[in-house]
Design a protein around this motif. Sequence first.
Motif, mmCIF file in Angstrom:
data_model
loop_
_atom_site.group_PDB
_atom_site.id
_atom_site.type_symbol
_atom_site.label_atom_id
_atom_site.label_comp_id
_atom_site.label_asym_id
_atom_site.label_seq_id
_atom_site.Cartn_x
_atom_site.Cartn_y
_atom_site.Cartn_z
ATOM 1 N N GLU A 175 0.870 -1.184 0.000
ATOM 2 C CA GLU A 175 0.000 0.000 0.000
ATOM 3 C C GLU A 175 0.907 1.234 0.000
ATOM 4 O O GLU A 175 1.457 1.606 1.036
ATOM 5 C CB GLU A 175 -0.890 -0.017 1.255
ATOM 6 C CG GLU A 175 -1.781 1.208 1.355
ATOM 7 C CD GLU A 175 -2.625 1.236 2.641
ATOM 8 O OE1 GLU A 175 -2.677 0.219 3.377
ATOM 9 O OE2 GLU A 175 -3.217 2.287 2.907
ATOM 10 N N GLU A 211 -4.867 3.260 -2.026
ATOM 11 C CA GLU A 211 -5.740 4.104 -1.199
ATOM 12 C C GLU A 211 -5.953 5.435 -1.921
ATOM 13 O O GLU A 211 -4.978 6.113 -2.303
ATOM 14 C CB GLU A 211 -5.115 4.334 0.181
ATOM 15 C CG GLU A 211 -5.934 5.348 0.974
ATOM 16 C CD GLU A 211 -5.652 5.364 2.463
ATOM 17 O OE1 GLU A 211 -5.365 4.301 3.047
ATOM 18 O OE2 GLU A 211 -5.732 6.462 3.037
ATOM 19 N N HIS A 214 -4.014 8.466 -0.629
ATOM 20 C CA HIS A 214 -2.570 8.399 -0.856
ATOM 21 C C HIS A 214 -2.232 8.840 -2.277
ATOM 22 O O HIS A 214 -1.200 9.489 -2.508
ATOM 23 C CB HIS A 214 -2.041 6.984 -0.612
ATOM 24 C CG HIS A 214 -2.201 6.539 0.824
ATOM 25 N ND1 HIS A 214 -1.800 5.308 1.258
ATOM 26 C CD2 HIS A 214 -2.717 7.153 1.910
ATOM 27 C CE1 HIS A 214 -2.061 5.178 2.562
ATOM 28 N NE2 HIS A 214 -2.630 6.290 2.962
ATOM 29 N N HIS A 239 -8.337 0.979 -0.672
ATOM 30 C CA HIS A 239 -8.787 1.738 0.497
ATOM 31 C C HIS A 239 -9.468 2.988 -0.035
ATOM 32 O O HIS A 239 -8.808 3.991 -0.313
ATOM 33 C CB HIS A 239 -7.589 2.111 1.390
ATOM 34 C CG HIS A 239 -7.271 1.077 2.403
ATOM 35 N ND1 HIS A 239 -6.146 1.097 3.198
ATOM 36 C CD2 HIS A 239 -7.969 -0.028 2.777
ATOM 37 C CE1 HIS A 239 -6.165 0.045 3.998
ATOM 38 N NE2 HIS A 239 -7.250 -0.650 3.760
ATOM 39 N N ASP A 284 -10.900 2.981 4.151
ATOM 40 C CA ASP A 284 -9.951 3.383 5.195
ATOM 41 C C ASP A 284 -10.284 4.838 5.531
ATOM 42 O O ASP A 284 -9.703 5.755 4.964
ATOM 43 C CB ASP A 284 -8.501 3.223 4.723
ATOM 44 C CG ASP A 284 -7.506 3.292 5.883
ATOM 45 O OD1 ASP A 284 -7.961 3.470 7.027
ATOM 46 O OD2 ASP A 284 -6.287 3.178 5.644
HETATM 47 MG MG MG Z 1 -4.855 2.709 4.090
#
Ligand code: MG
Length: 346
Positions: A175, A211, A214, A239, A284
């Motif tokens: 990730e 994610e 991110h 995520h 998330d």
């Molecule tokens: Mg995450």
Amino acid sequence: MTTTNFKYSVGPWNVHEGADAFGPEVRSSIPVDAKLRKFKEIGFTGVQFHDDDAVPDINDLSEDAIKVRARELKQELDGLGLEAEFVAPRLWLDDRTIDGGFTSNSAEDREFAIWRAKRSIDIAKELGTDRLVLWLAREGTLCAESKDPVLGLQRLREAANEILAYDPTIRILIEPKPNEPIDRSFVPTVGHVLGFAAGTNDPNRVGALLESAHAVLAGLEPSLELGFCLSQGKLWGVHLNDQNGLRYDQDKSFGVENLRSAFNQVKVLMDNGYGKNGEYVGLDVKAMRTQSIESSYAHLENSLKMVRLMEAKVRKFNTELVDRYRAARDYEAIEMYVMELLLGEQ
Ligand code: MG
Ligand code: GLO
């Protein structure tokens, strides 16, 4: 062809006490079993675990005791009708991870990181999942000259190879995140993940978990990052959440900052059959610090609702019309069509 039967997952840390870098906890802790029951009630069928969410006090237990505890958790999950999606070693809280885990300058710290990764695999096997997630929280630098970037990547590769060798069935989902808690990450985007994967001893068992926030932090569009992984058959987890530009990591509810991107994220997943190999649509997300304990799950309910609303929008998407606009190169028309679709005018 579109997917319509997503499975959704979430991690216990998504219901948290609200501490941030400038202030302490503002809500009391909710026990993990209460969270699990609530997750199921809300509509999740998968649970994401850190190694020490699954087995608290993991550092103090023997390898056998860790497996026993994981087996008990598996029974609990079975009883609730829940599945473990993945296990992720938490390599950022312990004193031995102050300088990172796999890329720490200290050999002892690196050994500890490997130990936790192996225990995470043991737990994953007991919980019936083959997914090990590595969020490389501190694998990079706070001070640019504190680590050699080439050596850092070599150490990371050695760690990945040791993990792959430890269990022939485990899959690693990296990730990526460009920064926070560190300044510069060695593996900041999914492009880096896939390049890195190719250099391991078993590239077929190394993939990505993307994610949304991110990608935004890296200045990239999450739906294209998802598409990049899908094009390589390497999107093994997501995520979904949201992020208001280049700020601190916010983990906002899905879609609350950028509806169009949220739509395109769900669209690329559905259009490419994400989920057909058992992949979960994971969240998330964090509740805002201002929320009361009574509304500790609202961000999860809202995010799930947003994903489903976007699924409905994707199903409504008029592909034939858009194909006609594409052929005529009338992209202004496509843009307005999408706006109207999202605003309920279509
Ligand atoms: Mg995450
Ligand atoms: C933080 C990460 C973190 C991971 C989790 C699972 O920015 O998103 O929440 O997803 O620890 O590895």
